[in-house]
Structures are given as C-alpha cells and as structure tokens.
Write a protein that holds these residues in place. Structure first.
Motif, PDB file in Angstrom:
ATOM      1  N   TYR A   1      34.861  10.789  -6.631  1.00 47.97           N
ATOM      2  CA  TYR A   1      35.606   9.536  -6.611  1.00 47.97           C
ATOM      3  C   TYR A   1      34.750   8.356  -7.099  1.00 47.97           C
ATOM      4  O   TYR A   1      35.094   7.195  -6.900  1.00 47.97           O
ATOM      5  CB  TYR A   1      36.134   9.258  -5.200  1.00 47.97           C
ATOM      6  CG  TYR A   1      37.157  10.284  -4.764  1.00 47.97           C
ATOM      7  CD1 TYR A   1      38.491  10.168  -5.138  1.00 47.97           C
ATOM      8  CD2 TYR A   1      36.778  11.392  -4.013  1.00 47.97           C
ATOM      9  CE1 TYR A   1      39.423  11.120  -4.757  1.00 47.97           C
ATOM     10  CE2 TYR A   1      37.700  12.351  -3.633  1.00 47.97           C
ATOM     11  CZ  TYR A   1      39.022  12.214  -4.012  1.00 47.97           C
ATOM     12  OH  TYR A   1      39.949  13.161  -3.645  1.00 47.97           O
ATOM     13  N   GLY A   2      33.618   8.671  -7.711  1.00 44.78           N
ATOM     14  CA  GLY A   2      32.755   7.632  -8.270  1.00 44.78           C
ATOM     15  C   GLY A   2      31.919   6.903  -7.234  1.00 44.78           C
ATOM     16  O   GLY A   2      31.489   5.775  -7.461  1.00 44.78           O
ATOM     17  N   ARG A   3      31.692   7.514  -6.127  1.00 42.22           N
ATOM     18  CA  ARG A   3      30.892   6.903  -5.061  1.00 42.22           C
ATOM     19  C   ARG A   3      29.458   7.458  -5.148  1.00 42.22           C
ATOM     20  O   ARG A   3      29.263   8.681  -5.150  1.00 42.22           O
ATOM     21  CB  ARG A   3      31.467   7.229  -3.682  1.00 42.22           C
ATOM     22  CG  ARG A   3      32.905   6.812  -3.491  1.00 42.22           C
ATOM     23  CD  ARG A   3      32.942   5.464  -2.877  1.00 42.22           C
ATOM     24  NE  ARG A   3      34.327   5.006  -2.754  1.00 42.22           N
ATOM     25  CZ  ARG A   3      34.638   3.828  -2.290  1.00 42.22           C
ATOM     26  NH1 ARG A   3      33.696   3.011  -1.910  1.00 42.22           N
ATOM     27  NH2 ARG A   3      35.884   3.445  -2.226  1.00 42.22           N
ATOM     28  N   PRO A   4      28.461   6.584  -5.173  1.00 44.35           N
ATOM     29  CA  PRO A   4      27.064   7.045  -5.292  1.00 44.35           C
ATOM     30  C   PRO A   4      26.452   7.438  -3.943  1.00 44.35           C
ATOM     31  O   PRO A   4      25.353   7.005  -3.594  1.00 44.35           O
ATOM     32  CB  PRO A   4      26.365   5.825  -5.890  1.00 44.35           C
ATOM     33  CG  PRO A   4      27.125   4.661  -5.338  1.00 44.35           C
ATOM     34  CD  PRO A   4      28.553   5.138  -5.248  1.00 44.35           C
ATOM     35  N   ILE A   5      27.181   8.226  -3.162  1.00 46.90           N
ATOM     36  CA  ILE A   5      26.688   8.675  -1.853  1.00 46.90           C
ATOM     37  C   ILE A   5      26.869  10.187  -1.765  1.00 46.90           C
ATOM     38  O   ILE A   5      27.652  10.778  -2.507  1.00 46.90           O
ATOM     39  CB  ILE A   5      27.436   7.980  -0.692  1.00 46.90           C
ATOM     40  CG1 ILE A   5      28.959   8.153  -0.841  1.00 46.90           C
ATOM     41  CG2 ILE A   5      27.072   6.499  -0.619  1.00 46.90           C
ATOM     42  CD1 ILE A   5      29.774   7.604   0.299  1.00 46.90           C
ATOM     43  N   SER A   6      26.137  10.809  -0.858  1.00 48.37           N
ATOM     44  CA  SER A   6      26.230  12.271  -0.730  1.00 48.37           C
ATOM     45  C   SER A   6      27.244  12.696   0.340  1.00 48.37           C
ATOM     46  O   SER A   6      27.801  13.788   0.257  1.00 48.37           O
ATOM     47  CB  SER A   6      24.856  12.859  -0.413  1.00 48.37           C
ATOM     48  OG  SER A   6      24.382  12.342   0.812  1.00 48.37           O
ATOM     49  N   HIS A   7      27.462  11.835   1.341  1.00 49.14           N
ATOM     50  CA  HIS A   7      28.398  12.151   2.429  1.00 49.14           C
ATOM     51  C   HIS A   7      29.277  10.936   2.695  1.00 49.14           C
ATOM     52  O   HIS A   7      28.831   9.798   2.592  1.00 49.14           O
ATOM     53  CB  HIS A   7      27.638  12.506   3.708  1.00 49.14           C
ATOM     54  CG  HIS A   7      26.906  13.805   3.620  1.00 49.14           C
ATOM     55  ND1 HIS A   7      25.847  14.006   2.769  1.00 49.14           N
ATOM     56  CD2 HIS A   7      27.067  14.975   4.268  1.00 49.14           C
ATOM     57  CE1 HIS A   7      25.388  15.234   2.899  1.00 49.14           C
ATOM     58  NE2 HIS A   7      26.112  15.850   3.808  1.00 49.14           N
ATOM     59  N   TRP A   8      30.533  11.219   3.092  1.00 46.19           N
ATOM     60  CA  TRP A   8      31.469  10.148   3.386  1.00 46.19           C
ATOM     61  C   TRP A   8      31.112   9.465   4.703  1.00 46.19           C
ATOM     62  O   TRP A   8      30.722  10.115   5.664  1.00 46.19           O
ATOM     63  CB  TRP A   8      32.891  10.683   3.520  1.00 46.19           C
ATOM     64  CG  TRP A   8      33.561  11.055   2.236  1.00 46.19           C
ATOM     65  CD1 TRP A   8      33.840  12.300   1.802  1.00 46.19           C
ATOM     66  CD2 TRP A   8      34.060  10.152   1.243  1.00 46.19           C
ATOM     67  NE1 TRP A   8      34.481  12.256   0.585  1.00 46.19           N
ATOM     68  CE2 TRP A   8      34.635  10.932   0.215  1.00 46.19           C
ATOM     69  CE3 TRP A   8      34.079   8.762   1.096  1.00 46.19           C
ATOM     70  CZ2 TRP A   8      35.218  10.385  -0.919  1.00 46.19           C
ATOM     71  CZ3 TRP A   8      34.664   8.214  -0.027  1.00 46.19           C
ATOM     72  CH2 TRP A   8      35.223   9.019  -1.020  1.00 46.19           C
ATOM     73  N   THR A   9      31.294   8.163   4.735  1.00 45.32           N
ATOM     74  CA  THR A   9      31.253   7.412   5.987  1.00 45.32           C
ATOM     75  C   THR A   9      32.677   6.931   6.249  1.00 45.32           C
ATOM     76  O   THR A   9      33.520   6.919   5.340  1.00 45.32           O
ATOM     77  CB  THR A   9      30.314   6.181   5.886  1.00 45.32           C
ATOM     78  OG1 THR A   9      30.838   5.281   4.916  1.00 45.32           O
ATOM     79  CG2 THR A   9      28.891   6.601   5.531  1.00 45.32           C
ATOM     80  N   SER A  10      32.932   6.499   7.447  1.00 45.26           N
ATOM     81  CA  SER A  10      34.269   5.993   7.785  1.00 45.26           C
ATOM     82  C   SER A  10      34.617   4.783   6.925  1.00 45.26           C
ATOM     83  O   SER A  10      35.751   4.638   6.457  1.00 45.26           O
ATOM     84  CB  SER A  10      34.345   5.601   9.257  1.00 45.26           C
ATOM     85  OG  SER A  10      34.128   6.725  10.067  1.00 45.26           O
ATOM     86  N   ARG A  11      33.636   3.913   6.689  1.00 44.65           N
ATOM     87  CA  ARG A  11      33.855   2.722   5.877  1.00 44.65           C
ATOM     88  C   ARG A  11      34.207   3.102   4.443  1.00 44.65           C
ATOM     89  O   ARG A  11      35.150   2.562   3.853  1.00 44.65           O
ATOM     90  CB  ARG A  11      32.617   1.829   5.887  1.00 44.65           C
ATOM     91  CG  ARG A  11      32.792   0.566   5.043  1.00 44.65           C
ATOM     92  CD  ARG A  11      31.626  -0.393   5.190  1.00 44.65           C
ATOM     93  NE  ARG A  11      31.418  -0.853   6.544  1.00 44.65           N
ATOM     94  CZ  ARG A  11      32.159  -1.776   7.159  1.00 44.65           C
ATOM     95  NH1 ARG A  11      33.182  -2.302   6.540  1.00 44.65           N
ATOM     96  NH2 ARG A  11      31.880  -2.156   8.378  1.00 44.65           N
ATOM     97  N   GLU A  12      33.478   4.043   3.870  1.00 45.52           N
ATOM     98  CA  GLU A  12      33.737   4.481   2.492  1.00 45.52           C
ATOM     99  C   GLU A  12      35.122   5.130   2.380  1.00 45.52           C
ATOM    100  O   GLU A  12      35.850   4.890   1.423  1.00 45.52           O
ATOM    101  CB  GLU A  12      32.651   5.464   2.025  1.00 45.52           C
ATOM    102  CG  GLU A  12      31.264   4.875   1.923  1.00 45.52           C
ATOM    103  CD  GLU A  12      31.067   4.057   0.657  1.00 45.52           C
ATOM    104  OE1 GLU A  12      31.863   4.192  -0.293  1.00 45.52           O
ATOM    105  OE2 GLU A  12      30.108   3.269   0.639  1.00 45.52           O
TER     106      GLU A  12
ATOM    107  N   HIS B   1      39.506   3.368  12.765  1.00 52.92           N
ATOM    108  CA  HIS B   1      40.708   4.183  12.840  1.00 52.92           C
ATOM    109  C   HIS B   1      40.544   5.460  12.004  1.00 52.92           C
ATOM    110  O   HIS B   1      41.009   6.522  12.396  1.00 52.92           O
ATOM    111  CB  HIS B   1      41.933   3.385  12.384  1.00 52.92           C
ATOM    112  CG  HIS B   1      43.226   4.049  12.728  1.00 52.92           C
ATOM    113  ND1 HIS B   1      43.687   4.104  14.025  1.00 52.92           N
ATOM    114  CD2 HIS B   1      44.131   4.715  11.991  1.00 52.92           C
ATOM    115  CE1 HIS B   1      44.820   4.773  14.060  1.00 52.92           C
ATOM    116  NE2 HIS B   1      45.126   5.149  12.825  1.00 52.92           N
ATOM    117  N   VAL B   2      39.863   5.341  10.861  1.00 57.65           N
ATOM    118  CA  VAL B   2      39.562   6.526  10.041  1.00 57.65           C
ATOM    119  C   VAL B   2      38.770   7.520  10.882  1.00 57.65           C
ATOM    120  O   VAL B   2      39.063   8.714  10.893  1.00 57.65           O
ATOM    121  CB  VAL B   2      38.798   6.145   8.753  1.00 57.65           C
ATOM    122  CG1 VAL B   2      38.236   7.382   8.064  1.00 57.65           C
ATOM    123  CG2 VAL B   2      39.684   5.363   7.807  1.00 57.65           C
ATOM    124  N   ALA B   3      37.768   7.024  11.594  1.00 55.62           N
ATOM    125  CA  ALA B   3      36.945   7.908  12.418  1.00 55.62           C
ATOM    126  C   ALA B   3      37.770   8.588  13.514  1.00 55.62           C
ATOM    127  O   ALA B   3      37.581   9.766  13.813  1.00 55.62           O
ATOM    128  CB  ALA B   3      35.787   7.109  13.045  1.00 55.62           C
TER     129      ALA B   3
END
Length: 180
Positions: A146-157, A175-177
């Motif tokens: 999804y074009g995110r420069p991270i290795s793992h999802w966070t609730s904010r992302e 709420h995502v969490a």
C-alpha cells in the motif's frame, strides 16, 4: 336469597357456577393432549411443527433450543416452576419467554423471530461487517503493498489507510485496535 360472602380464601353458600365466575380469568384455556389444563399459551399446529423442526436441527443454538423447550412445555400446560425445574433455569426466564412469545404472537411476528433476543440498548454499530472484513484484509497484507515504508502495521497506519481508501469516513487508531 343472600349474596355470597367472600372472606380471605373462604366462599360461603356459593354454587360452583358462582365460584367459577368469581375466579375466572380472561386467558384462553384448553386441554392439552396429556389431559392437563392449558392457560394462555395455545400453539397452532403450524407453530408446533415449526418449533419441533427448530429443536431437531443440529445447527440450532443452545439458547434458541432452550427457548423452544420453554414454549413447548408451556403449551403442554406446565407452570413456570415445573418448566424452570426441568430445564434448570429460573422461573423468571421461563416467565419472560412465555410472555414474550404471547406478546409477539399478537403482533403477528414469525415463529423464528419470536425466539430471537430483544434489541439491545445503546448506540448501534458504526461499521458494517464488510468494512471490518476489509480492515482484516488490509491488516493481513504487507504495508509495502500500500506504499507504506514500514514492515508491520500499526493501528494508526491502518486507520489512515482505511480513510485513504474511503472504506470509512473516519476511525480512531484505538477503535482499529479493538476491532483487531
């Protein structure tokens, strides 16, 4: 002729007809196949058949099956105490489902709908099942997709991605969490 005198449970000089008139109620009464007197809960043959069909299904939940048993036993003329004792439930529960059945029957609600839980109070859910499933789908994918420069999802992302894709108008990371 003197009028009947009624004192705390005593009836003097009353004929059986007068006594019956004094103590009669407005509930419907009939005799069940077992010979017991039914009071108030009469099942039509179609309802009886539908309840028995629901009870015999393996996919019927335990809650619904217990409710069906309460209604069937009440239609046999058993009182709340006997139903509660046999099904190992409270008399309050037996009374609740018998009364709810009668109330919803008057409103011409289907047999299946009469056995469902009453609507819960409080705010209705904000997000549909489809939206939650889309959240799960995104969370299972790699953020790089999804074009995110991270290795793992966070609730904010994840919250930002749901809004960016217009899956939801807004959602908090907290709420995502909770949904995950």
């Amino acid at each position: 002729m003197r009028s009947p005198k009624i004192e705390l449970g005593r009836v003097d000089s009353c004929s059986p007809k007068v006594i019956k008139g004094i103590f009669s109620t407005n509930t419907k009464r009939s005799v069940s196949p077992t010979g017991k007197l039914n009071s108030g809960l009469l099942l039509e043959p179609v309802e009886q058949k539908e309840l028995e069909k629901i009870l015999s299904r393996h996919s019927t939940s335990q809650q619904v099956a217990k409710r069906v048993k309460i209604i069937l036993m009440a239609s046999e003329g058993k009182n709340h105490r006997a139903i509660a004792r046999e099904l190992e439930i409270s008399r309050k529960m037996a009374r609740l489902w018998r009364d709810r059945w009668l109330e919803l029957k008057e409103k011409d609600v289907s047999v299946r709908e009469r056995l469902l839980d009453a609507p819960r109070p409080g705010k209705p859910t904000q997000f549909t099942t489809e939206q939650v499933l889309q959240l799960f789908s995104i969370a299972c994918e790699s953020p790089e997709k999804y074009g995110r420069p991270i290795s793992h999802w966070t609730s904010r992302e994840l919250a930002e991605e749901l809004v960016r894709q217009k899956i939801v108008e807004s959602i908090s990371p907290r709420h995502v969490a909770r949904l995950l």
